[in-house]
Every structure is written in structure tokens, then in C-alpha cells.
Write a protein that holds these residues in place. Structure first.
Motif, PDB file in Angstrom:
ATOM      1  N   GLU A 190      -4.756  10.766  -1.537  1.00 46.04           N
ATOM      2  CA  GLU A 190      -3.892  11.936  -1.716  1.00 46.04           C
ATOM      3  C   GLU A 190      -2.449  11.704  -1.272  1.00 46.04           C
ATOM      4  O   GLU A 190      -1.577  12.495  -1.601  1.00 46.04           O
ATOM      5  N   SER A 191      -2.192  10.642  -0.486  1.00 49.10           N
ATOM      6  CA  SER A 191      -0.842  10.395   0.020  1.00 49.10           C
ATOM      7  C   SER A 191      -0.695   8.932   0.433  1.00 49.10           C
ATOM      8  O   SER A 191      -1.693   8.221   0.590  1.00 49.10           O
ATOM      9  N   ARG A 192       0.548   8.519   0.643  1.00 47.55           N
ATOM     10  CA  ARG A 192       0.799   7.181   1.169  1.00 47.55           C
ATOM     11  C   ARG A 192       0.167   7.035   2.550  1.00 47.55           C
ATOM     12  O   ARG A 192      -0.373   5.983   2.887  1.00 47.55           O
ATOM     13  N   GLY A 193       0.262   8.095   3.338  1.00 45.78           N
ATOM     14  CA  GLY A 193      -0.323   8.078   4.673  1.00 45.78           C
ATOM     15  C   GLY A 193      -1.823   7.831   4.638  1.00 45.78           C
ATOM     16  O   GLY A 193      -2.360   7.116   5.490  1.00 45.78           O
ATOM     17  N   GLU A 194      -2.515   8.426   3.652  1.00 47.37           N
ATOM     18  CA  GLU A 194      -3.952   8.200   3.524  1.00 47.37           C
ATOM     19  C   GLU A 194      -4.249   6.753   3.113  1.00 47.37           C
ATOM     20  O   GLU A 194      -5.255   6.188   3.543  1.00 47.37           O
ATOM     21  N   VAL A 195      -3.390   6.176   2.299  1.00 51.18           N
ATOM     22  CA  VAL A 195      -3.553   4.768   1.933  1.00 51.18           C
ATOM     23  C   VAL A 195      -3.459   3.911   3.199  1.00 51.18           C
ATOM     24  O   VAL A 195      -4.321   3.073   3.464  1.00 51.18           O
ATOM     25  N   ASP A 196      -2.424   4.138   3.983  1.00 47.58           N
ATOM     26  CA  ASP A 196      -2.238   3.361   5.205  1.00 47.58           C
ATOM     27  C   ASP A 196      -3.386   3.594   6.190  1.00 47.58           C
ATOM     28  O   ASP A 196      -3.878   2.654   6.818  1.00 47.58           O
ATOM     29  N   SER A 197      -3.825   4.829   6.306  1.00 45.46           N
ATOM     30  CA  SER A 197      -4.882   5.176   7.257  1.00 45.46           C
ATOM     31  C   SER A 197      -6.202   4.478   6.926  1.00 45.46           C
ATOM     32  O   SER A 197      -6.878   3.943   7.816  1.00 45.46           O
ATOM     33  N   ASP A 253      -8.378   1.696   9.189  1.00 44.65           N
ATOM     34  CA  ASP A 253      -9.813   1.808   9.471  1.00 44.65           C
ATOM     35  C   ASP A 253     -10.575   0.592   8.955  1.00 44.65           C
ATOM     36  O   ASP A 253     -11.449   0.059   9.637  1.00 44.65           O
ATOM     37  N   GLY A 254     -10.248   0.151   7.756  1.00 43.50           N
ATOM     38  CA  GLY A 254     -10.933  -0.994   7.165  1.00 43.50           C
ATOM     39  C   GLY A 254     -10.662  -2.290   7.907  1.00 43.50           C
ATOM     40  O   GLY A 254     -11.567  -3.112   8.096  1.00 43.50           O
ATOM     41  N   LEU A 255      -9.440  -2.487   8.350  1.00 42.83           N
ATOM     42  CA  LEU A 255      -9.111  -3.690   9.108  1.00 42.83           C
ATOM     43  C   LEU A 255      -9.830  -3.684  10.455  1.00 42.83           C
ATOM     44  O   LEU A 255     -10.357  -4.713  10.893  1.00 42.83           O
ATOM     45  N   ALA A 256      -9.897  -2.533  11.093  1.00 44.77           N
ATOM     46  CA  ALA A 256     -10.597  -2.421  12.372  1.00 44.77           C
ATOM     47  C   ALA A 256     -12.096  -2.659  12.223  1.00 44.77           C
ATOM     48  O   ALA A 256     -12.760  -3.074  13.168  1.00 44.77           O
ATOM     49  N   ALA A 257     -12.627  -2.415  11.022  1.00 41.73           N
ATOM     50  CA  ALA A 257     -14.063  -2.575  10.770  1.00 41.73           C
ATOM     51  C   ALA A 257     -14.417  -3.952  10.208  1.00 41.73           C
ATOM     52  O   ALA A 257     -15.528  -4.160   9.750  1.00 41.73           O
ATOM     53  N   GLY A 258     -13.464  -4.880  10.220  1.00 41.28           N
ATOM     54  CA  GLY A 258     -13.770  -6.241   9.778  1.00 41.28           C
ATOM     55  C   GLY A 258     -13.243  -6.621   8.420  1.00 41.28           C
ATOM     56  O   GLY A 258     -13.523  -7.715   7.926  1.00 41.28           O
ATOM     57  N   GLY A 259     -12.476  -5.740   7.785  1.00 40.40           N
ATOM     58  CA  GLY A 259     -11.886  -6.070   6.495  1.00 40.40           C
ATOM     59  C   GLY A 259     -10.661  -6.951   6.660  1.00 40.40           C
ATOM     60  O   GLY A 259     -10.219  -7.235   7.773  1.00 40.40           O
ATOM     61  N   THR A 312      -4.191  -3.485  -0.609  1.00 38.53           N
ATOM     62  CA  THR A 312      -5.441  -4.140  -0.950  1.00 38.53           C
ATOM     63  C   THR A 312      -6.222  -4.458   0.319  1.00 38.53           C
ATOM     64  O   THR A 312      -5.650  -4.918   1.303  1.00 38.53           O
ATOM     65  N   LEU A 313      -7.533  -4.213   0.252  1.00 41.25           N
ATOM     66  CA  LEU A 313      -8.433  -4.472   1.368  1.00 41.25           C
ATOM     67  C   LEU A 313      -9.654  -5.209   0.850  1.00 41.25           C
ATOM     68  O   LEU A 313     -10.251  -4.794  -0.141  1.00 41.25           O
ATOM     69  N   GLU A 314      -9.985  -6.313   1.482  1.00 38.67           N
ATOM     70  CA  GLU A 314     -11.236  -6.997   1.173  1.00 38.67           C
ATOM     71  C   GLU A 314     -12.273  -6.565   2.184  1.00 38.67           C
ATOM     72  O   GLU A 314     -11.998  -6.517   3.390  1.00 38.67           O
ATOM     73  N   ASP A 315     -13.474  -6.228   1.714  1.00 37.31           N
ATOM     74  CA  ASP A 315     -14.549  -5.918   2.652  1.00 37.31           C
ATOM     75  C   ASP A 315     -15.012  -7.234   3.281  1.00 37.31           C
ATOM     76  O   ASP A 315     -14.546  -8.314   2.887  1.00 37.31           O
ATOM     77  N   PRO A 316     -15.892  -7.200   4.277  1.00 33.75           N
ATOM     78  CA  PRO A 316     -16.298  -8.437   4.945  1.00 33.75           C
ATOM     79  C   PRO A 316     -16.945  -9.481   4.035  1.00 33.75           C
ATOM     80  O   PRO A 316     -16.994 -10.657   4.391  1.00 33.75           O
ATOM     81  N   ASP A 317     -17.411  -9.078   2.857  1.00 32.05           N
ATOM     82  CA  ASP A 317     -17.989 -10.023   1.907  1.00 32.05           C
ATOM     83  C   ASP A 317     -16.975 -10.549   0.906  1.00 32.05           C
ATOM     84  O   ASP A 317     -17.300 -11.396   0.077  1.00 32.05           O
ATOM     85  N   GLY A 318     -15.742 -10.025   0.925  1.00 35.37           N
ATOM     86  CA  GLY A 318     -14.711 -10.476  -0.004  1.00 35.37           C
ATOM     87  C   GLY A 318     -14.544  -9.603  -1.228  1.00 35.37           C
ATOM     88  O   GLY A 318     -13.707  -9.885  -2.085  1.00 35.37           O
TER      89      GLY A 318
END
Length: 141
Positions: free
Chosen positions: A80-87, A91-97, A113-119
Motif C-alpha cells: 500500500e505504500s513505500r513504507g510498507e515495502v521497506d517494512s 522483517d524478511g531480512l531479520a527472518a533470514g532473507g 527484492t527479497l530472496e527467501d532462505p531457499d533463494g
């Protein structure tokens, strides 16, 4: 016509994947989750089926690509916003992305762009409503 989207991705560690997607704010549907697969609920119409490699290969006749070394698809989800993209990236980086590249900012559209732990590659984007409705040139006016 009602359309739901089920995206199937692979994992080498189902519990890690469930924790990762839960950290992004997704729910796990226990009715369609077992030792072989997890149903990740993004919203009422979009689901990821995260499947173990062994289970995934039961649905295909081709070799299974390793998402850490080959890309077959980029899954793009709007926010919904740039802030949500960043947020969600935080979260994803903190969870291993992993964030494999810098943010892209076209003015009317912002994505990361975010890669999950499997790529598996996820792209989160925000598009200005004017550009979304009328195209990017309308936003520039």
C-alpha cells in the motif's frame, strides 16, 4: 469469476520457510499443511504452497531447479505504500532473507527484492495510484 492464485515454491527446510513467511505477516493454513507442504496465506486470494523438494518433484517431469543458482520466476506482490515495502524487507531480512540488489525507484513505482532462505525471489512494490490506473506517463504530468 473468482480467481485464487496458488504459487508453488520449493524448500529444503519446511519449518524455516514457515517461520520466514510468518515473519512477513503471512498466516499458515493448518488444513493444507503437513510434513511435506505448508499453505502460506498472503490474503484471501493469494497463497504460496511451500513444498519440500521430494514432494514438489512428484508434480513435475523436469529436473527441479535450485532457486539459489537459477531463476525461473520473480513473484511480485504490491504493498500500500513505500513504507510498507521497506517494512516487509526489514522483517524478511531479520527472518533470514537476503536483499540481492538495491531498491529500484522510478518515481511512480518503488520496489525492493527479497530472496527467501531457499533463494525464491520475491519483489515487493508500491505503485502510485495515478500511474497504476492511467500508466506511468500520466504520473509524470
Amino acid at each position: 469469476m473468482k480467481t485464487d492464485i496458488f504459487v508453488n515454491v520449493t524448500t529444503t527446510d519446511l519449518e524455516r520457510s514457515k517461520a520466514f513467511y510468518s515473519a512477513l505477516g503471512c498466516e499458515i493454513n493448518p488444513l493444507f499443511t503437513d510434513d511435506n507442504a505448508a499453505c502460506i496465506v498472503w490474503n484471501e486470494h493469494i497463497y504460496f504452497m511451500v513444498l519440500t523438494h521430494e514432494h514438489f518433484t512428484g508434480f513435475i517431469d523436469k529436473p527441479l531447479a535450485d532457486p539459489r543458482t537459477a531463476t525461473q520466476v520473480i513473484l511480485a506482490l504490491s504493498r500500500e505504500s513505500r513504507g510498507e515495502v521497506d517494512s516487509i524487507l526489514v522483517d524478511g531480512l531479520a527472518a533470514g532473507g537476503r536483499e540481492p540488489r538495491e531498491a529500484t525507484d522510478y518515481g511512480f513505482m518503488y520496489s525492493r527484492t527479497l530472496e527467501d532462505p531457499d533463494g525464491n525471489i520475491l519483489e515487493f512494490l508500491y505503485m502510485d495510484p495515478v500511474a497504476s490506473d492511467e500508466g506511468p506517463t500520466a504520473w509524470e504530468s
